[in-house]
Design a protein around this motif. Sequence first.
Motif, PDB file in Angstrom:
ATOM      1  N   THR A  62      33.434  47.086  40.633  1.00 49.43           N
ATOM      2  CA  THR A  62      33.554  45.677  40.259  1.00 49.43           C
ATOM      3  C   THR A  62      33.639  45.483  38.748  1.00 49.43           C
ATOM      4  O   THR A  62      33.765  44.357  38.279  1.00 49.43           O
ATOM      5  N   ASP A 138      27.033  39.900  36.306  1.00 50.43           N
ATOM      6  CA  ASP A 138      28.092  40.350  37.201  1.00 50.43           C
ATOM      7  C   ASP A 138      27.527  41.007  38.455  1.00 50.43           C
ATOM      8  O   ASP A 138      28.201  41.085  39.477  1.00 50.43           O
ATOM      9  N   ARG A 161      28.668  35.272  37.876  1.00 52.26           N
ATOM     10  CA  ARG A 161      30.084  34.919  37.725  1.00 52.26           C
ATOM     11  C   ARG A 161      30.771  34.941  39.078  1.00 52.26           C
ATOM     12  O   ARG A 161      30.339  35.638  39.998  1.00 52.26           O
ATOM     13  N   PRO A 162      31.866  34.190  39.240  1.00 46.76           N
ATOM     14  CA  PRO A 162      32.636  34.276  40.477  1.00 46.76           C
ATOM     15  C   PRO A 162      33.044  35.719  40.752  1.00 46.76           C
ATOM     16  O   PRO A 162      33.415  36.458  39.836  1.00 46.76           O
ATOM     17  N   ASN A 163      32.962  36.138  41.984  1.00 45.63           N
ATOM     18  CA  ASN A 163      33.210  37.509  42.437  1.00 45.63           C
ATOM     19  C   ASN A 163      32.084  38.471  42.084  1.00 45.63           C
ATOM     20  O   ASN A 163      32.164  39.669  42.417  1.00 45.63           O
ATOM     21  N   GLY A 164      31.035  37.983  41.420  1.00 46.43           N
ATOM     22  CA  GLY A 164      29.880  38.820  41.161  1.00 46.43           C
ATOM     23  C   GLY A 164      29.112  39.101  42.448  1.00 46.43           C
ATOM     24  O   GLY A 164      29.264  38.391  43.455  1.00 46.43           O
ATOM     25  N   LEU A 165      28.277  40.136  42.418  1.00 46.65           N
ATOM     26  CA  LEU A 165      27.555  40.577  43.608  1.00 46.65           C
ATOM     27  C   LEU A 165      26.051  40.441  43.436  1.00 46.65           C
ATOM     28  O   LEU A 165      25.504  40.740  42.369  1.00 46.65           O
ATOM     29  N   VAL A 203      28.961  31.975  49.318  1.00 45.36           N
ATOM     30  CA  VAL A 203      29.102  33.428  49.207  1.00 45.36           C
ATOM     31  C   VAL A 203      29.730  34.011  50.469  1.00 45.36           C
ATOM     32  O   VAL A 203      29.700  33.406  51.544  1.00 45.36           O
ATOM     33  N   ASP A 204      30.302  35.204  50.307  1.00 43.66           N
ATOM     34  CA  ASP A 204      30.666  36.062  51.439  1.00 43.66           C
ATOM     35  C   ASP A 204      29.534  37.070  51.596  1.00 43.66           C
ATOM     36  O   ASP A 204      29.040  37.617  50.605  1.00 43.66           O
ATOM     37  N   ARG A 218      28.831  38.189  47.862  1.00 44.90           N
ATOM     38  CA  ARG A 218      29.849  37.997  46.831  1.00 44.90           C
ATOM     39  C   ARG A 218      30.019  36.524  46.566  1.00 44.90           C
ATOM     40  O   ARG A 218      30.311  35.747  47.473  1.00 44.90           O
ATOM     41  N   LYS A 219      29.834  36.111  45.321  1.00 42.61           N
ATOM     42  CA  LYS A 219      29.982  34.706  44.973  1.00 42.61           C
ATOM     43  C   LYS A 219      31.449  34.311  45.032  1.00 42.61           C
ATOM     44  O   LYS A 219      32.297  34.950  44.436  1.00 42.61           O
ATOM     45  N   ARG A 220      31.734  33.252  45.754  1.00 40.11           N
ATOM     46  CA  ARG A 220      33.123  32.809  45.910  1.00 40.11           C
ATOM     47  C   ARG A 220      33.622  32.123  44.650  1.00 40.11           C
ATOM     48  O   ARG A 220      32.855  31.606  43.858  1.00 40.11           O
TER      49      ARG A 220
END
Length: 220
Positions: A62, A138, A161-165, A203-204, A218-220
């Motif tokens: 990532t 992140d 952040r978006p897409n962060g885990l 999130v996913d 995962r933050k959308r």
Amino acid sequence: MSQAKFTTLTPELYDYLLTHGNLREPLLADLAAETERAAGPLAMMQISPEQGAFMTILVRATQARHAIELGTFTGYSSICIARGLPPDGTLLCCDVNAEWTSIAKRYWEKSGLSHKIALRLAPALDTLRGLPAASTFDFAFIDADKNNQLTYYEEILKRLRPNGLILIDNVLWGGAVADHTDHSPDTRRIRELNDFLASDERVDVVMLPIADGLTICRKR
């Protein structure tokens, strides 16, 4: 499920897994052994080798630069996270136990990663709420007290952040989450968190049977 697909790990199969995943790294093996000597039964709080390797891969894949960990113990997970960060990456470790984290600090030095890692010895919520408003992450790993897990999650999510885990440990709690006769406080809290995450549209989410259960958000 009519077509459930999983493999039950026997001790022999688990040993095979460790051998073929290149997971017997000497420094981490030394740390695990020292933790077992020093902490006795509490050594079970340390993450498993395959979980640590998985986290390193996720951090690298990532391209995370700024990470946070809640619950450091003797440092195994922090080393795995920091190894995945770039040379200028940062990892903020939050813990309240000076004895266990003193072991972590020694192994951070041995691993050559101490320049990436900052330790805050204070309640994690105090540390999180005291961060500058502009602080973002992140990657996050939550492995602290179960009573505050949902609050930790919310505090980190708004700084992610978006897409962060966000990774959350012990979500299977030794199988207790599916034992309807278990009404202990920690088990109830973990169930509440799992139920909440399963329906959180921000999130996913995937829950994986790694070690004691690991949820990835995962933050959308």
